[in-house]
Scaffold this motif. Sequence first.
Motif, PDB file in Angstrom:
ATOM      1  N   ALA A  55     -30.216 -62.765  33.627  1.00  0.00           N
ATOM      2  CA  ALA A  55     -31.571 -62.865  33.055  1.00  0.00           C
ATOM      3  C   ALA A  55     -32.577 -63.233  34.143  1.00  0.00           C
ATOM      4  O   ALA A  55     -33.664 -62.647  34.219  1.00  0.00           O
ATOM      5  N   GLU A  56     -32.226 -64.183  34.983  1.00  0.00           N
ATOM      6  CA  GLU A  56     -33.120 -64.584  36.072  1.00  0.00           C
ATOM      7  C   GLU A  56     -33.352 -63.443  37.052  1.00  0.00           C
ATOM      8  O   GLU A  56     -34.473 -63.207  37.494  1.00  0.00           O
ATOM      9  N   ARG A  57     -32.289 -62.725  37.395  1.00  0.00           N
ATOM     10  CA  ARG A  57     -32.411 -61.619  38.346  1.00  0.00           C
ATOM     11  C   ARG A  57     -33.259 -60.488  37.767  1.00  0.00           C
ATOM     12  O   ARG A  57     -33.997 -59.826  38.495  1.00  0.00           O
ATOM     13  N   LEU A  58     -33.156 -60.262  36.460  1.00  0.00           N
ATOM     14  CA  LEU A  58     -34.022 -59.264  35.817  1.00  0.00           C
ATOM     15  C   LEU A  58     -35.483 -59.653  36.007  1.00  0.00           C
ATOM     16  O   LEU A  58     -36.308 -58.841  36.420  1.00  0.00           O
ATOM     17  N   GLU A  59     -35.787 -60.900  35.679  1.00  0.00           N
ATOM     18  CA  GLU A  59     -37.165 -61.388  35.747  1.00  0.00           C
ATOM     19  C   GLU A  59     -37.706 -61.431  37.176  1.00  0.00           C
ATOM     20  O   GLU A  59     -38.910 -61.307  37.386  1.00  0.00           O
ATOM     21  N   PHE A  60     -36.832 -61.588  38.152  1.00  0.00           N
ATOM     22  CA  PHE A  60     -37.248 -61.577  39.558  1.00  0.00           C
ATOM     23  C   PHE A  60     -37.413 -60.159  40.096  1.00  0.00           C
ATOM     24  O   PHE A  60     -37.785 -59.973  41.244  1.00  0.00           O
ATOM     25  N   GLY A  61     -37.127 -59.144  39.275  1.00  0.00           N
ATOM     26  CA  GLY A  61     -37.328 -57.758  39.682  1.00  0.00           C
ATOM     27  C   GLY A  61     -36.209 -57.163  40.506  1.00  0.00           C
ATOM     28  O   GLY A  61     -36.408 -56.167  41.210  1.00  0.00           O
ATOM     29  N   GLU A  62     -35.016 -57.728  40.406  1.00  0.00           N
ATOM     30  CA  GLU A  62     -33.895 -57.217  41.197  1.00  0.00           C
ATOM     31  C   GLU A  62     -33.241 -55.972  40.600  1.00  0.00           C
ATOM     32  O   GLU A  62     -32.454 -55.324  41.273  1.00  0.00           O
ATOM     33  N   TYR A  63     -33.554 -55.666  39.339  1.00  0.00           N
ATOM     34  CA  TYR A  63     -32.953 -54.504  38.679  1.00  0.00           C
ATOM     35  C   TYR A  63     -34.029 -53.508  38.277  1.00  0.00           C
ATOM     36  O   TYR A  63     -35.149 -53.880  37.944  1.00  0.00           O
ATOM     37  N   ILE A  64     -33.645 -52.242  38.301  1.00  0.00           N
ATOM     38  CA  ILE A  64     -34.505 -51.145  37.855  1.00  0.00           C
ATOM     39  C   ILE A  64     -33.678 -50.240  36.954  1.00  0.00           C
ATOM     40  O   ILE A  64     -32.449 -50.328  36.926  1.00  0.00           O
ATOM     41  N   THR A  65     -34.352 -49.361  36.227  1.00  0.00           N
ATOM     42  CA  THR A  65     -33.621 -48.416  35.387  1.00  0.00           C
ATOM     43  C   THR A  65     -32.879 -47.425  36.272  1.00  0.00           C
ATOM     44  O   THR A  65     -33.277 -47.164  37.407  1.00  0.00           O
ATOM     45  N   ASP A  66     -31.789 -46.875  35.745  1.00  0.00           N
ATOM     46  CA  ASP A  66     -30.949 -45.983  36.541  1.00  0.00           C
ATOM     47  C   ASP A  66     -31.448 -44.540  36.571  1.00  0.00           C
ATOM     48  O   ASP A  66     -30.789 -43.668  37.103  1.00  0.00           O
ATOM     49  N   ALA A  67     -32.609 -44.271  35.981  1.00  0.00           N
ATOM     50  CA  ALA A  67     -33.195 -42.922  35.988  1.00  0.00           C
ATOM     51  C   ALA A  67     -34.713 -43.051  36.092  1.00  0.00           C
ATOM     52  O   ALA A  67     -35.290 -44.050  35.662  1.00  0.00           O
ATOM     53  N   ASN A  68     -35.352 -42.058  36.660  1.00  0.00           N
ATOM     54  CA  ASN A  68     -36.815 -42.083  36.793  1.00  0.00           C
ATOM     55  C   ASN A  68     -37.509 -41.942  35.448  1.00  0.00           C
ATOM     56  O   ASN A  68     -38.585 -42.459  35.242  1.00  0.00           O
ATOM     57  N   ASP A  69     -36.881 -41.249  34.543  1.00  0.00           N
ATOM     58  CA  ASP A  69     -37.446 -41.002  33.224  1.00  0.00           C
ATOM     59  C   ASP A  69     -36.946 -42.067  32.245  1.00  0.00           C
ATOM     60  O   ASP A  69     -35.751 -42.136  31.959  1.00  0.00           O
ATOM     61  N   GLN A  70     -37.843 -42.909  31.750  1.00  0.00           N
ATOM     62  CA  GLN A  70     -37.472 -43.991  30.825  1.00  0.00           C
ATOM     63  C   GLN A  70     -36.686 -43.481  29.621  1.00  0.00           C
ATOM     64  O   GLN A  70     -35.813 -44.171  29.119  1.00  0.00           O
ATOM     65  N   GLN A  71     -36.989 -42.288  29.166  1.00  0.00           N
ATOM     66  CA  GLN A  71     -36.330 -41.748  27.972  1.00  0.00           C
ATOM     67  C   GLN A  71     -34.867 -41.389  28.237  1.00  0.00           C
ATOM     68  O   GLN A  71     -34.066 -41.329  27.321  1.00  0.00           O
ATOM     69  N   ASN A  72     -34.530 -41.114  29.495  1.00  0.00           N
ATOM     70  CA  ASN A  72     -33.168 -40.682  29.828  1.00  0.00           C
ATOM     71  C   ASN A  72     -32.307 -41.772  30.426  1.00  0.00           C
ATOM     72  O   ASN A  72     -31.124 -41.557  30.661  1.00  0.00           O
ATOM     73  N   THR A  73     -32.865 -42.925  30.680  1.00  0.00           N
ATOM     74  CA  THR A  73     -32.093 -43.983  31.311  1.00  0.00           C
ATOM     75  C   THR A  73     -31.070 -44.561  30.337  1.00  0.00           C
ATOM     76  O   THR A  73     -31.334 -44.704  29.153  1.00  0.00           O
ATOM     77  N   CYS A  74     -29.910 -44.854  30.857  1.00  0.00           N
ATOM     78  CA  CYS A  74     -28.826 -45.410  30.031  1.00  0.00           C
ATOM     79  C   CYS A  74     -28.286 -46.716  30.589  1.00  0.00           C
ATOM     80  O   CYS A  74     -27.294 -47.237  30.109  1.00  0.00           O
ATOM     81  N   GLY A  75     -28.909 -47.233  31.651  1.00  0.00           N
ATOM     82  CA  GLY A  75     -28.429 -48.458  32.253  1.00  0.00           C
ATOM     83  C   GLY A  75     -29.381 -48.951  33.313  1.00  0.00           C
ATOM     84  O   GLY A  75     -30.467 -48.401  33.510  1.00  0.00           O
ATOM     85  N   LEU A  76     -28.955 -49.988  34.007  1.00  0.00           N
ATOM     86  CA  LEU A  76     -29.765 -50.581  35.071  1.00  0.00           C
ATOM     87  C   LEU A  76     -29.009 -50.523  36.387  1.00  0.00           C
ATOM     88  O   LEU A  76     -27.775 -50.491  36.403  1.00  0.00           O
ATOM     89  N   ALA A  77     -29.753 -50.523  37.479  1.00  0.00           N
ATOM     90  CA  ALA A  77     -29.174 -50.522  38.808  1.00  0.00           C
ATOM     91  C   ALA A  77     -29.875 -51.590  39.636  1.00  0.00           C
ATOM     92  O   ALA A  77     -31.037 -51.931  39.373  1.00  0.00           O
ATOM     93  N   LEU A  78     -29.174 -52.098  40.625  1.00  0.00           N
ATOM     94  CA  LEU A  78     -29.808 -53.033  41.543  1.00  0.00           C
ATOM     95  C   LEU A  78     -30.854 -52.309  42.359  1.00  0.00           C
ATOM     96  O   LEU A  78     -30.642 -51.183  42.807  1.00  0.00           O
ATOM     97  N   ARG A  79     -32.004 -52.959  42.537  1.00  0.00           N
ATOM     98  CA  ARG A  79     -33.065 -52.397  43.368  1.00  0.00           C
ATOM     99  C   ARG A  79     -32.560 -52.388  44.818  1.00  0.00           C
ATOM    100  O   ARG A  79     -31.955 -53.336  45.272  1.00  0.00           O
ATOM    101  N   LYS A  80     -32.819 -51.295  45.513  1.00  0.00           N
ATOM    102  CA  LYS A  80     -32.362 -51.187  46.909  1.00  0.00           C
ATOM    103  C   LYS A  80     -33.411 -51.662  47.852  1.00  0.00           C
ATOM    104  O   LYS A  80     -34.541 -51.707  47.643  1.00  0.00           O
TER     105      LYS A  80
END
Length: 179
Positions: A154-179
Amino acid sequence: MSVQESFSRIESWLSKNAPNVLHQLNKPISSMDELDKAEAILGAKFPPSVREAYTYHDGESTESTGLFGGWRWLPLREIIQWNNEQKQYGQKHQFLDFKPSLMIPLLVSNNDFRYVETSGDDGLEETPVIEWNHEQPSRDVKYGSFENYLSTFAERLEFGEYITDANDQQNTCGLALRK
């Protein structure tokens, strides 16, 4: 932070930033009896934070690519299925000392998994979240408990460490670590 607080923060972040990923989370278990039955089938006790987590969501859908940065949280039925497969494999190859019920896989990513060990007989003991790497078999303790795992996530989400796994919000099915 409690399991309840963690899920509140995770769900809030997902609703704003990745609503499609939020929809990948399964509904909660129907009752505590469902958890008790799963424990009886497995011959294992879930740690308290794991039991509580399933009252919020019964893992993720099979379509999910993983809420936890590529790690998909398993529903109870898949944990039971994994356990049964491991027992059959152990019997087939006569691994007499192998006891899959000591390991409760919670998260999978490819052939790797993160698991907790069974809690004590009274079910009150928290156990660490351990990562098992299939390519290079190792037992790597990652977090002190599932409650700690959720809190850190939860903390890492709020700190912006994760992003969606697809560019299109409608097609995303998970999260990935921000590179």
